[in-house]
Design a protein around this motif. Sequence first.
Motif, short mmCIF file in Angstrom:
data_model
loop_
_atom_site.label_atom_id
_atom_site.label_comp_id
_atom_site.label_asym_id
_atom_site.label_seq_id
_atom_site.Cartn_x
_atom_site.Cartn_y
_atom_site.Cartn_z
N GLY A 115 0.80 -1.22 0.00
CA GLY A 115 0.00 0.00 0.00
C GLY A 115 0.83 1.26 0.00
N GLY A 116 0.15 2.39 0.28
CA GLY A 116 0.81 3.68 0.34
C GLY A 116 1.50 3.92 1.67
N LEU A 117 2.06 5.10 1.85
CA LEU A 117 2.88 5.41 3.01
C LEU A 117 2.15 5.16 4.32
CD1 LEU A 117 5.38 6.66 4.41
CD2 LEU A 117 4.27 8.88 4.16
N ASN A 118 0.94 5.69 4.47
CA ASN A 118 0.26 5.61 5.76
C ASN A 118 -0.35 4.24 6.02
OD1 ASN A 118 0.39 8.48 6.95
ND2 ASN A 118 -0.14 8.79 4.79
N GLN A 119 -0.68 3.53 4.97
CA GLN A 119 -1.10 2.14 5.11
C GLN A 119 0.08 1.31 5.63
OE1 GLN A 119 -3.34 0.70 1.76
NE2 GLN A 119 -2.73 -1.41 2.11
N GLY B 226 -1.57 14.63 -4.46
CA GLY B 226 -0.84 14.57 -5.72
C GLY B 226 -1.50 15.47 -6.75
N GLU B 227 -1.23 15.20 -8.00
CA GLU B 227 -1.77 16.04 -9.08
C GLU B 227 -3.28 15.87 -9.16
OE1 GLU B 227 -1.19 16.67 -13.93
OE2 GLU B 227 0.08 15.27 -12.80
N ILE B 228 -4.02 16.98 -9.15
CA ILE B 228 -5.48 16.95 -9.20
C ILE B 228 -5.95 16.61 -10.61
CG2 ILE B 228 -7.59 18.29 -8.83
CD1 ILE B 228 -5.94 17.62 -6.29
N TYR B 229 -6.84 15.63 -10.69
CA TYR B 229 -7.33 15.18 -12.00
C TYR B 229 -8.19 16.28 -12.63
CZ TYR B 229 -9.16 11.97 -15.55
OH TYR B 229 -9.47 11.35 -16.74
N GLY B 230 -7.84 16.64 -13.84
CA GLY B 230 -8.55 17.73 -14.52
C GLY B 230 -7.80 19.04 -14.43
N GLY B 231 -6.77 19.10 -13.57
CA GLY B 231 -5.89 20.26 -13.49
C GLY B 231 -6.58 21.56 -13.12
N ALA B 232 -6.13 22.64 -13.76
CA ALA B 232 -6.61 23.99 -13.43
C ALA B 232 -8.10 24.14 -13.69
CB ALA B 232 -5.83 25.03 -14.23
N PHE C 224 15.30 15.48 -5.12
CA PHE C 224 15.56 14.16 -4.56
C PHE C 224 14.27 13.41 -4.21
CE2 PHE C 224 19.47 16.55 -3.39
CZ PHE C 224 20.36 15.81 -4.16
N PHE C 225 13.14 14.11 -4.23
CA PHE C 225 11.86 13.50 -3.87
C PHE C 225 11.04 13.12 -5.09
CE2 PHE C 225 13.22 16.15 -0.37
CZ PHE C 225 12.94 15.40 0.75
N GLN C 226 11.45 13.60 -6.25
CA GLN C 226 10.70 13.31 -7.46
C GLN C 226 10.66 11.80 -7.72
OE1 GLN C 226 8.96 15.54 -9.03
NE2 GLN C 226 9.77 17.29 -7.89
N ASN C 227 9.49 11.34 -8.18
CA ASN C 227 9.27 9.91 -8.45
C ASN C 227 9.39 9.05 -7.19
OD1 ASN C 227 9.01 10.48 -11.26
ND2 ASN C 227 11.25 10.51 -11.43
N HIS C 228 9.25 9.68 -6.04
CA HIS C 228 9.23 8.96 -4.76
C HIS C 228 7.99 9.43 -4.00
CE1 HIS C 228 13.48 8.64 -5.93
NE2 HIS C 228 13.50 7.52 -5.22
N SER C 229 6.85 8.85 -4.37
CA SER C 229 5.58 9.34 -3.85
C SER C 229 5.49 9.23 -2.34
CB SER C 229 4.42 8.56 -4.50
OG SER C 229 4.54 7.17 -4.23
N SER C 230 6.09 8.21 -1.75
CA SER C 230 6.01 8.05 -0.29
C SER C 230 6.78 9.15 0.42
CB SER C 230 6.54 6.67 0.13
OG SER C 230 5.66 5.65 -0.31
N GLN C 231 7.90 9.57 -0.15
CA GLN C 231 8.66 10.66 0.47
C GLN C 231 7.91 11.99 0.33
OE1 GLN C 231 12.97 10.64 -0.30
NE2 GLN C 231 12.76 8.58 -1.14
N MET C 232 7.25 12.19 -0.80
CA MET C 232 6.43 13.39 -0.97
C MET C 232 5.24 13.36 0.00
SD MET C 232 7.76 15.26 -3.50
CE MET C 232 6.81 15.99 -4.81
N ALA C 233 4.65 12.17 0.19
CA ALA C 233 3.54 12.04 1.13
C ALA C 233 4.01 12.29 2.56
CB ALA C 233 2.92 10.65 1.01
#
Length: 530
Positions: A136-140, A375-381, A408-417
Amino acid sequence: MYGGGTVWVPGMCKLERSAPGSEYEERQTYLKSCREGKASVAVQRFKGAMVSRSRMKLWMIRATTTILLWTCVVQLTALGELWGPRVLKGWPSCFTLLDSPPSPTLNHPPVIAQKIVLPPKRVYKNNGYLMVSCNGGLNQMRAAICDMVAIARYLNVTLIIPELDKTSFWSDPSEFQDIFDVDHFITSLRDEVRILKELPPRLKQRVEQGMYYSLPPISWSDISYYKNQILPLIQKHKIVHLNKTDSRLANNGLPMEIQKLRCRTNYAALRFTPQIEELGRRVISMLHRNGPFLVLHLRYEMDMLAFSGCTHGCTVGEAEELTRMRYAYPWWKEKVIDSELKRKDGLCPLTPEETALMLKALDIDPSTTIYIAAGEIYGGARRMASLTAAYPNVVRKETLLEPSDLRFFQNHSSQMAALDYLVSLESDIFIPTYDGNMAKVVEGHRRYLGFRKTILLDRKLLVELIDQYNYNYINWDEFSSSVKAAHENRMGKPVRRRVTMDRPKEEDYFYSNPQECLILPFQDQSFSSQ
Protein backbone atom coordinates in the motif's frame (compact mmCIF):
# COMPACT_ATOMS: atom_id res chain seq x y z
CA MET A 1 111.40 18.41 33.86
CA TYR A 2 110.94 20.85 36.62
CA GLY A 3 112.01 23.88 34.72
CA GLY A 4 109.57 26.76 34.02
CA GLY A 5 106.78 26.20 31.56
CA THR A 6 103.90 23.83 31.19
CA VAL A 7 103.88 20.15 32.14
CA TRP A 8 101.49 17.69 30.30
CA VAL A 9 100.49 14.55 32.09
CA PRO A 10 98.86 12.19 29.57
CA GLY A 11 95.27 11.27 30.46
CA MET A 12 95.42 13.45 33.55
CA CYS A 13 95.39 17.21 34.06
CA LYS A 14 97.30 20.04 32.54
CA LEU A 15 99.73 21.45 35.14
CA GLU A 16 100.89 25.01 34.79
CA ARG A 17 103.83 26.38 36.70
CA SER A 18 104.28 30.09 37.27
CA ALA A 19 107.77 29.93 38.71
CA PRO A 20 110.46 27.38 39.32
CA GLY A 21 111.46 26.08 42.69
CA SER A 22 108.04 25.61 44.23
CA GLU A 23 107.50 21.88 43.69
CA TYR A 24 105.23 21.34 46.71
CA GLU A 25 102.88 24.11 45.70
CA GLU A 26 102.81 22.85 42.18
CA ARG A 27 101.82 19.37 43.30
CA GLN A 28 99.12 20.71 45.58
CA THR A 29 97.68 22.81 42.80
CA TYR A 30 97.82 19.84 40.48
CA LEU A 31 96.01 17.51 42.88
CA LYS A 32 93.33 20.06 43.61
CA SER A 33 92.74 20.57 39.93
CA CYS A 34 92.39 16.81 39.38
CA ARG A 35 89.95 16.43 42.24
CA GLU A 36 87.79 19.21 40.84
CA GLY A 37 87.94 17.68 37.37
CA LYS A 38 86.87 14.24 38.59
CA ALA A 39 83.97 15.77 40.52
CA SER A 40 82.85 17.67 37.44
CA VAL A 41 82.93 14.48 35.34
CA ALA A 42 80.90 12.63 37.98
CA VAL A 43 78.31 15.40 38.03
CA GLN A 44 78.03 15.35 34.27
CA ARG A 45 77.68 11.59 34.26
CA PHE A 46 74.97 11.79 36.98
CA LYS A 47 73.06 14.44 35.05
CA GLY A 48 73.22 12.32 31.88
CA ALA A 49 71.86 9.30 33.73
CA MET A 50 68.98 11.34 35.14
CA VAL A 51 68.06 12.66 31.66
CA SER A 52 68.10 9.12 30.24
CA ARG A 53 65.84 7.89 33.04
CA SER A 54 63.39 10.80 32.48
CA ARG A 55 63.27 10.07 28.78
CA MET A 56 62.65 6.38 29.45
CA LYS A 57 59.87 7.21 31.92
CA LEU A 58 58.24 9.61 29.43
CA TRP A 59 58.41 6.98 26.68
CA MET A 60 56.80 4.40 28.98
CA ILE A 61 53.94 6.81 29.83
CA ARG A 62 53.33 7.54 26.14
CA ALA A 63 53.35 3.87 25.21
CA THR A 64 50.89 2.97 28.01
CA THR A 65 48.55 5.82 27.07
CA THR A 66 48.61 4.77 23.41
CA ILE A 67 47.71 1.19 24.32
CA LEU A 68 44.81 2.35 26.51
CA LEU A 69 43.46 4.69 23.84
CA TRP A 70 43.69 1.99 21.19
CA THR A 71 41.78 -0.42 23.42
CA CYS A 72 39.02 2.15 23.88
CA VAL A 73 38.82 2.72 20.11
CA VAL A 74 38.46 -1.02 19.49
CA GLN A 75 35.68 -1.29 22.10
CA LEU A 76 33.81 1.70 20.70
CA THR A 77 34.12 0.32 17.17
CA ALA A 78 32.52 -2.91 18.33
CA LEU A 79 29.55 -0.91 19.60
CA GLY A 80 29.54 1.40 16.59
CA GLU A 81 26.40 -0.02 14.98
CA LEU A 82 24.30 1.05 17.94
CA TRP A 83 26.14 4.10 19.23
CA GLY A 84 28.07 5.56 16.31
CA PRO A 85 25.21 7.02 14.24
CA ARG A 86 23.44 8.37 17.31
CA VAL A 87 26.51 10.09 18.67
CA LEU A 88 27.33 11.64 15.33
CA LYS A 89 23.81 12.91 14.76
CA GLY A 90 23.35 14.23 18.27
CA TRP A 91 19.91 12.69 18.67
CA PRO A 92 17.78 13.56 21.64
CA SER A 93 17.05 10.93 24.23
CA CYS A 94 14.49 8.26 23.42
CA PHE A 95 11.50 8.06 25.72
CA THR A 96 7.96 6.83 25.80
CA LEU A 97 5.63 9.64 24.80
CA LEU A 98 2.77 7.77 26.43
CA ASP A 99 4.09 8.63 29.87
CA SER A 100 4.45 12.36 29.31
CA PRO A 101 2.31 15.09 27.72
CA PRO A 102 2.89 15.11 23.96
CA SER A 103 4.31 18.17 22.30
CA PRO A 104 5.11 18.89 18.65
CA THR A 105 8.74 19.07 17.64
CA LEU A 106 8.60 20.60 14.21
CA ASN A 107 8.38 24.22 15.37
CA HIS A 108 11.57 24.05 17.39
CA PRO A 109 15.16 23.42 16.29
CA PRO A 110 16.82 20.32 17.74
CA VAL A 111 18.82 20.69 20.94
CA ILE A 112 22.46 20.13 20.04
CA ALA A 113 24.04 19.45 23.41
CA GLN A 114 21.36 17.19 24.86
CA LYS A 115 22.65 14.06 26.57
CA ILE A 116 21.91 10.84 24.72
CA VAL A 117 20.06 8.31 26.85
CA LEU A 118 19.17 4.92 25.42
CA PRO A 119 16.51 2.69 26.94
CA PRO A 120 17.98 -0.54 28.34
CA LYS A 121 17.89 -3.55 26.06
CA ARG A 122 15.11 -6.02 26.71
CA VAL A 123 16.50 -9.46 27.43
CA TYR A 124 14.36 -12.37 26.29
CA LYS A 125 14.62 -15.81 24.73
CA ASN A 126 14.41 -15.27 20.99
CA ASN A 127 11.83 -17.55 19.38
CA GLY A 128 12.94 -16.78 15.83
CA TYR A 129 12.93 -14.08 13.16
CA LEU A 130 10.00 -12.20 11.60
CA MET A 131 10.29 -10.69 8.13
CA VAL A 132 7.49 -8.50 6.77
CA SER A 133 6.65 -6.97 3.40
CA CYS A 134 4.31 -3.99 3.69
CA ASN A 135 1.76 -3.21 1.00
CA GLY A 136 0.00 0.00 0.00
CA GLY A 137 0.81 3.68 0.34
CA LEU A 138 2.88 5.41 3.01
CA ASN A 139 0.26 5.61 5.76
CA GLN A 140 -1.10 2.14 5.11
CA MET A 141 2.46 0.87 5.54
CA ARG A 142 3.06 3.09 8.56
CA ALA A 143 0.15 1.58 10.48
CA ALA A 144 1.22 -1.92 9.43
CA ILE A 145 4.75 -1.36 10.75
CA CYS A 146 3.31 -0.42 14.14
CA ASP A 147 1.23 -3.61 14.14
CA MET A 148 4.24 -5.76 13.26
CA VAL A 149 6.32 -4.25 16.10
CA ALA A 150 3.54 -5.11 18.57
CA ILE A 151 3.25 -8.65 17.19
CA ALA A 152 7.02 -9.21 17.34
CA ARG A 153 7.06 -8.01 20.94
CA TYR A 154 4.18 -10.30 21.91
CA LEU A 155 5.77 -13.36 20.27
CA ASN A 156 9.29 -12.65 21.60
CA VAL A 157 10.88 -12.75 18.16
CA THR A 158 13.44 -10.60 16.36
CA LEU A 159 11.95 -8.22 13.78
CA ILE A 160 13.84 -7.46 10.58
CA ILE A 161 13.44 -3.90 9.23
CA PRO A 162 10.23 -4.02 7.12
CA GLU A 163 10.37 -4.09 3.34
CA LEU A 164 8.25 -1.35 1.74
CA ASP A 165 5.88 -1.79 -1.20
CA LYS A 166 7.47 -1.12 -4.60
CA THR A 167 4.81 -2.72 -6.80
CA SER A 168 1.77 -0.58 -6.00
CA PHE A 169 0.28 2.02 -8.33
CA TRP A 170 2.95 4.56 -7.37
CA SER A 171 5.94 2.21 -7.98
CA ASP A 172 8.01 4.01 -5.36
CA PRO A 173 11.50 2.43 -5.05
CA SER A 174 12.09 3.93 -1.57
CA GLU A 175 13.52 1.70 1.12
CA PHE A 176 12.65 2.01 4.83
CA GLN A 177 15.76 4.08 5.53
CA ASP A 178 14.89 6.49 2.69
CA ILE A 179 11.73 7.56 4.54
CA PHE A 180 12.26 6.77 8.22
CA ASP A 181 15.18 7.33 10.57
CA VAL A 182 16.15 3.67 10.79
CA ASP A 183 18.70 3.95 13.61
CA HIS A 184 16.27 5.89 15.79
CA PHE A 185 13.60 3.30 15.06
CA ILE A 186 15.85 0.47 16.23
CA THR A 187 17.33 2.08 19.33
CA SER A 188 14.17 3.76 20.62
CA LEU A 189 12.36 0.41 20.74
CA ARG A 190 15.20 -1.75 22.00
CA ASP A 191 13.62 -2.08 25.45
CA GLU A 192 10.60 -3.71 23.78
CA VAL A 193 11.82 -5.76 20.83
CA ARG A 194 15.08 -6.60 19.08
CA ILE A 195 15.12 -5.12 15.57
CA LEU A 196 17.85 -5.82 13.00
CA LYS A 197 18.57 -4.20 9.66
CA GLU A 198 19.06 -7.63 8.11
CA LEU A 199 19.21 -11.27 9.06
CA PRO A 200 22.44 -12.78 10.42
CA PRO A 201 24.60 -14.09 7.52
CA ARG A 202 23.76 -17.78 7.99
CA LEU A 203 20.00 -17.13 8.04
CA LYS A 204 20.26 -14.61 5.23
CA GLN A 205 21.80 -17.33 3.08
CA ARG A 206 18.86 -19.61 3.90
CA VAL A 207 16.40 -16.94 2.75
CA GLU A 208 18.33 -16.43 -0.48
CA GLN A 209 17.94 -20.16 -1.08
CA GLY A 210 14.19 -19.94 -0.42
CA MET A 211 14.36 -21.87 2.84
CA TYR A 212 11.75 -19.96 4.82
CA TYR A 213 7.98 -19.92 5.36
CA SER A 214 5.87 -17.13 3.82
CA LEU A 215 2.15 -16.38 4.19
CA PRO A 216 -0.39 -13.51 4.34
CA PRO A 217 -1.90 -13.28 7.85
CA ILE A 218 -5.67 -13.24 8.23
CA SER A 219 -7.08 -9.70 8.28
CA TRP A 220 -8.28 -8.10 11.52
CA SER A 221 -6.92 -10.99 13.62
CA ASP A 222 -6.83 -10.99 17.38
CA ILE A 223 -3.42 -11.27 19.01
CA SER A 224 -4.23 -14.87 19.98
CA TYR A 225 -4.14 -15.80 16.26
CA TYR A 226 -0.49 -14.83 16.13
CA LYS A 227 0.28 -16.75 19.31
CA ASN A 228 -1.55 -19.92 18.26
CA GLN A 229 -0.94 -19.92 14.49
CA ILE A 230 2.09 -17.82 13.63
CA LEU A 231 4.39 -18.50 16.61
CA PRO A 232 4.50 -22.30 16.05
CA LEU A 233 5.48 -21.64 12.43
CA ILE A 234 8.33 -19.36 13.56
CA GLN A 235 9.56 -21.91 16.08
CA LYS A 236 9.47 -24.64 13.43
CA HIS A 237 10.99 -22.76 10.50
CA LYS A 238 13.09 -20.22 12.47
CA ILE A 239 12.17 -17.56 9.87
CA VAL A 240 8.63 -16.56 8.86
CA HIS A 241 7.81 -13.96 6.21
CA LEU A 242 4.47 -12.11 6.38
CA ASN A 243 3.92 -10.95 2.81
CA LYS A 244 0.94 -8.68 3.53
CA THR A 245 0.56 -6.45 6.56
CA ASP A 246 -2.34 -4.04 6.04
CA SER A 247 -5.19 -4.37 8.55
CA ARG A 248 -3.83 -7.66 9.91
CA LEU A 249 -4.33 -6.80 13.59
CA ALA A 250 -7.70 -6.08 15.21
CA ASN A 251 -8.75 -2.60 16.29
CA ASN A 252 -10.18 -3.68 19.63
CA GLY A 253 -10.02 -6.40 22.25
CA LEU A 254 -6.23 -6.29 22.57
CA PRO A 255 -4.15 -6.05 25.79
CA MET A 256 -3.44 -2.50 26.88
CA GLU A 257 0.31 -2.95 26.49
CA ILE A 258 -0.19 -3.93 22.84
CA GLN A 259 -2.28 -0.84 22.12
CA LYS A 260 0.22 1.45 23.83
CA LEU A 261 3.14 -0.10 21.96
CA ARG A 262 1.33 0.57 18.68
CA CYS A 263 1.09 4.21 19.70
CA ARG A 264 4.66 4.44 20.92
CA THR A 265 5.92 3.04 17.64
CA ASN A 266 3.74 5.40 15.60
CA TYR A 267 4.29 8.63 17.50
CA ALA A 268 7.82 8.21 18.88
CA ALA A 269 9.80 5.57 16.98
CA LEU A 270 8.67 6.21 13.40
CA ARG A 271 10.46 9.48 12.78
CA PHE A 272 11.12 10.66 9.23
CA THR A 273 14.67 11.13 7.96
CA PRO A 274 16.44 14.41 8.89
CA GLN A 275 16.16 15.58 5.26
CA ILE A 276 12.38 15.16 5.19
CA GLU A 277 11.96 16.69 8.67
CA GLU A 278 14.08 19.71 7.75
CA LEU A 279 12.15 20.35 4.54
CA GLY A 280 8.90 19.98 6.46
CA ARG A 281 10.03 22.64 8.94
CA ARG A 282 10.84 25.00 6.08
CA VAL A 283 7.40 24.61 4.49
CA ILE A 284 5.64 25.08 7.84
CA SER A 285 7.70 28.20 8.55
CA MET A 286 6.74 29.65 5.15
CA LEU A 287 3.05 28.98 5.76
CA HIS A 288 3.07 30.47 9.27
CA ARG A 289 4.48 33.77 7.99
CA ASN A 290 1.04 34.58 6.59
CA GLY A 291 -0.82 33.62 9.75
CA PRO A 292 -2.94 30.52 10.44
CA PHE A 293 -3.15 28.04 7.58
CA LEU A 294 -5.44 25.19 6.61
CA VAL A 295 -4.38 21.87 5.10
CA LEU A 296 -6.84 20.41 2.64
CA HIS A 297 -6.26 16.74 1.90
CA LEU A 298 -7.97 16.89 -1.47
CA ARG A 299 -8.19 13.27 -2.65
CA TYR A 300 -8.97 13.99 -6.27
CA GLU A 301 -6.07 12.26 -7.98
CA MET A 302 -6.52 10.02 -10.99
CA ASP A 303 -5.80 6.75 -9.19
CA MET A 304 -8.28 7.51 -6.40
CA LEU A 305 -11.07 8.31 -8.86
CA ALA A 306 -10.34 5.22 -10.94
CA PHE A 307 -10.23 2.97 -7.88
CA SER A 308 -13.42 4.37 -6.32
CA GLY A 309 -15.28 4.70 -9.61
CA CYS A 310 -16.30 8.28 -8.75
CA THR A 311 -16.69 10.38 -11.89
CA HIS A 312 -19.08 13.15 -10.78
CA GLY A 313 -18.17 16.35 -12.63
CA CYS A 314 -15.89 14.58 -15.12
CA THR A 315 -16.31 14.73 -18.88
CA VAL A 316 -17.41 11.63 -20.79
CA GLY A 317 -13.85 11.15 -22.02
CA GLU A 318 -12.44 11.43 -18.50
CA ALA A 319 -14.98 8.93 -17.15
CA GLU A 320 -14.00 6.44 -19.86
CA GLU A 321 -10.32 6.95 -19.12
CA LEU A 322 -10.86 6.27 -15.41
CA THR A 323 -12.85 3.12 -16.18
CA ARG A 324 -10.08 1.79 -18.44
CA MET A 325 -7.58 2.39 -15.70
CA ARG A 326 -9.70 0.51 -13.15
CA TYR A 327 -9.86 -2.54 -15.43
CA ALA A 328 -6.10 -2.37 -16.04
CA TYR A 329 -5.26 -3.20 -12.42
CA PRO A 330 -6.36 -6.77 -11.59
CA TRP A 331 -6.01 -6.29 -7.82
CA TRP A 332 -8.67 -3.55 -7.95
CA LYS A 333 -11.46 -6.11 -7.70
CA GLU A 334 -14.52 -3.85 -8.02
CA LYS A 335 -14.97 -3.10 -11.72
CA VAL A 336 -18.64 -2.18 -12.39
CA ILE A 337 -19.46 0.87 -10.29
CA ASP A 338 -22.48 3.20 -10.25
CA SER A 339 -20.75 6.52 -9.65
CA GLU A 340 -23.82 8.58 -8.74
CA LEU A 341 -25.19 5.97 -6.34
CA LYS A 342 -21.82 5.71 -4.64
CA ARG A 343 -21.63 9.50 -4.34
CA LYS A 344 -25.08 9.72 -2.71
CA ASP A 345 -23.97 7.12 -0.17
CA GLY A 346 -21.07 9.39 0.79
CA LEU A 347 -18.45 6.99 -0.58
CA CYS A 348 -16.78 9.38 -3.02
CA PRO A 349 -14.17 12.06 -2.34
CA LEU A 350 -15.56 15.58 -2.64
CA THR A 351 -14.88 17.30 -5.95
CA PRO A 352 -12.93 20.61 -5.92
CA GLU A 353 -16.21 22.41 -6.68
CA GLU A 354 -18.00 20.74 -3.76
CA THR A 355 -15.02 21.48 -1.53
CA ALA A 356 -15.18 25.19 -2.30
CA LEU A 357 -18.86 25.31 -1.29
CA MET A 358 -18.13 23.39 1.92
CA LEU A 359 -15.34 25.78 2.96
CA LYS A 360 -17.48 28.85 2.30
CA ALA A 361 -20.39 27.34 4.24
CA LEU A 362 -18.08 26.80 7.24
CA ASP A 363 -17.09 30.50 7.08
CA ILE A 364 -13.44 29.82 6.29
CA ASP A 365 -11.93 33.25 5.61
CA PRO A 366 -11.20 33.78 1.86
CA SER A 367 -7.74 35.15 2.74
CA THR A 368 -6.75 31.93 4.52
CA THR A 369 -3.73 30.14 3.09
CA ILE A 370 -4.83 26.66 1.97
CA TYR A 371 -2.14 24.03 1.50
CA ILE A 372 -3.16 21.18 -0.81
CA ALA A 373 -1.80 17.92 0.58
CA ALA A 374 -2.28 15.66 -2.42
CA GLY A 375 -0.84 14.57 -5.72
CA GLU A 376 -1.77 16.04 -9.08
CA ILE A 377 -5.48 16.95 -9.20
CA TYR A 378 -7.33 15.18 -12.00
CA GLY A 379 -8.55 17.73 -14.52
CA GLY A 380 -5.89 20.26 -13.49
CA ALA A 381 -6.61 23.99 -13.43
CA ARG A 382 -10.07 23.52 -14.98
CA ARG A 383 -11.30 21.49 -12.01
CA MET A 384 -9.50 23.71 -9.50
CA ALA A 385 -10.95 26.96 -10.89
CA SER A 386 -13.90 27.19 -8.47
CA LEU A 387 -11.67 26.55 -5.45
CA THR A 388 -8.93 29.00 -6.43
CA ALA A 389 -11.53 31.68 -7.29
CA ALA A 390 -13.01 31.45 -3.80
CA TYR A 391 -9.62 31.04 -2.06
CA PRO A 392 -6.81 32.76 -3.98
CA ASN A 393 -4.10 31.67 -1.51
CA VAL A 394 -4.07 28.03 -2.53
CA VAL A 395 -0.54 26.63 -2.43
CA ARG A 396 1.27 23.33 -2.80
CA LYS A 397 4.75 22.16 -1.90
CA GLU A 398 5.69 22.55 -5.56
CA THR A 399 4.72 26.26 -5.48
CA LEU A 400 6.41 27.00 -2.14
CA LEU A 401 9.71 25.26 -2.81
CA GLU A 402 12.27 25.50 -5.56
CA PRO A 403 12.60 22.58 -7.98
CA SER A 404 16.07 21.96 -6.56
CA ASP A 405 14.53 21.42 -3.09
CA LEU A 406 12.34 18.61 -4.39
CA ARG A 407 14.66 17.00 -6.93
CA PHE A 408 15.56 14.16 -4.56
CA PHE A 409 11.86 13.50 -3.87
CA GLN A 410 10.70 13.31 -7.46
CA ASN A 411 9.27 9.91 -8.45
CA HIS A 412 9.23 8.96 -4.76
CA SER A 413 5.58 9.34 -3.85
CA SER A 414 6.01 8.05 -0.29
CA GLN A 415 8.66 10.66 0.47
CA MET A 416 6.43 13.39 -0.97
CA ALA A 417 3.54 12.04 1.13
CA ALA A 418 5.79 12.17 4.21
CA LEU A 419 6.32 15.88 3.61
CA ASP A 420 2.55 16.45 3.33
CA TYR A 421 2.09 14.40 6.51
CA LEU A 422 4.37 16.71 8.52
CA VAL A 423 2.65 19.85 7.23
CA SER A 424 -0.77 18.34 7.96
CA LEU A 425 0.18 17.67 11.58
CA GLU A 426 1.18 21.28 12.17
CA SER A 427 -1.72 23.00 10.40
CA ASP A 428 -4.25 25.08 12.33
CA ILE A 429 -7.08 23.16 10.64
CA PHE A 430 -6.92 19.84 8.81
CA ILE A 431 -9.75 18.83 6.46
CA PRO A 432 -9.67 15.56 4.53
CA THR A 433 -12.18 15.27 1.69
CA TYR A 434 -12.03 11.46 1.81
CA ASP A 435 -11.36 9.01 4.62
CA GLY A 436 -8.36 7.21 3.16
CA ASN A 437 -5.37 5.98 5.13
CA MET A 438 -3.59 9.34 5.33
CA ALA A 439 -6.74 11.09 6.54
CA LYS A 440 -7.23 8.48 9.27
CA VAL A 441 -3.64 8.31 10.48
CA VAL A 442 -3.21 12.11 10.50
CA GLU A 443 -6.52 12.44 12.36
CA GLY A 444 -5.28 10.08 15.08
CA HIS A 445 -1.89 11.78 15.30
CA ARG A 446 -3.54 15.18 15.71
CA ARG A 447 -5.72 13.75 18.47
CA TYR A 448 -2.56 12.48 20.13
CA LEU A 449 -0.96 15.93 19.90
CA GLY A 450 -3.79 17.50 21.86
CA PHE A 451 -7.02 17.11 19.84
CA ARG A 452 -6.03 19.65 17.20
CA LYS A 453 -8.88 20.91 15.03
CA THR A 454 -9.68 18.31 12.38
CA ILE A 455 -12.95 18.72 10.50
CA LEU A 456 -14.32 15.27 9.71
CA LEU A 457 -16.77 15.71 6.87
CA ASP A 458 -20.14 13.98 6.71
CA ARG A 459 -19.95 13.47 2.96
CA LYS A 460 -23.33 11.76 2.62
CA LEU A 461 -25.11 14.74 4.18
CA LEU A 462 -22.89 17.25 2.40
CA VAL A 463 -23.62 16.03 -1.13
CA GLU A 464 -27.33 16.00 -0.30
CA LEU A 465 -27.18 19.60 0.93
CA ILE A 466 -25.01 20.66 -2.01
CA ASP A 467 -27.49 19.18 -4.50
CA GLN A 468 -30.39 20.90 -2.73
CA TYR A 469 -28.55 24.22 -2.89
CA ASN A 470 -27.51 23.79 -6.55
CA TYR A 471 -31.12 22.97 -7.52
CA ASN A 472 -32.42 25.96 -5.48
CA TYR A 473 -34.33 23.85 -2.98
CA ILE A 474 -32.61 25.76 -0.17
CA ASN A 475 -30.96 29.19 -0.11
CA TRP A 476 -27.41 30.00 0.93
CA ASP A 477 -28.20 30.79 4.57
CA GLU A 478 -30.07 27.53 5.00
CA PHE A 479 -27.28 25.63 3.32
CA SER A 480 -24.54 27.26 5.41
CA SER A 481 -26.34 26.87 8.74
CA SER A 482 -27.06 23.19 7.98
CA VAL A 483 -23.42 22.49 7.14
CA LYS A 484 -22.21 24.18 10.34
CA ALA A 485 -24.71 22.34 12.52
CA ALA A 486 -23.79 18.98 10.98
CA HIS A 487 -20.09 19.45 11.76
CA GLU A 488 -20.25 21.17 15.13
CA ASN A 489 -19.26 17.94 16.89
CA ARG A 490 -16.97 16.62 14.16
CA MET A 491 -13.87 18.67 14.97
CA GLY A 492 -11.54 16.00 16.33
CA LYS A 493 -12.72 16.26 19.91
CA PRO A 494 -12.54 13.29 22.31
CA VAL A 495 -14.96 10.55 21.27
CA ARG A 496 -15.28 6.87 22.08
CA ARG A 497 -14.06 4.53 19.33
CA ARG A 498 -16.99 2.67 17.79
CA VAL A 499 -16.86 -1.12 18.22
CA THR A 500 -18.88 -3.39 15.93
CA MET A 501 -18.74 -6.99 17.10
CA ASP A 502 -17.84 -9.57 14.42
CA ARG A 503 -17.64 -6.82 11.77
CA PRO A 504 -14.18 -5.25 12.21
CA LYS A 505 -14.28 -3.41 8.86
CA GLU A 506 -17.20 -1.36 10.14
CA GLU A 507 -15.47 -0.35 13.35
CA ASP A 508 -13.67 2.92 13.88
CA TYR A 509 -10.04 2.51 12.88
CA PHE A 510 -7.60 2.28 15.79
CA TYR A 511 -5.12 4.70 14.22
CA SER A 512 -7.76 7.39 13.66
CA ASN A 513 -8.73 7.37 17.34
CA PRO A 514 -6.15 5.60 19.57
CA GLN A 515 -8.16 6.34 22.70
CA GLU A 516 -6.03 4.06 24.94
CA CYS A 517 -3.08 6.41 24.41
CA LEU A 518 -4.74 9.83 24.55
CA ILE A 519 -4.32 12.40 27.28
CA LEU A 520 -7.69 14.08 27.69
CA PRO A 521 -7.92 17.85 27.96
CA PHE A 522 -8.03 19.11 31.56
CA GLN A 523 -11.50 20.55 31.14
CA ASP A 524 -12.91 17.36 29.62
CA GLN A 525 -11.98 14.18 31.46
CA SER A 526 -14.50 11.93 29.75
CA PHE A 527 -15.19 10.81 26.20
CA SER A 528 -18.37 11.93 24.53
CA SER A 529 -20.86 9.27 23.52
CA GLN A 530 -20.49 9.94 19.79
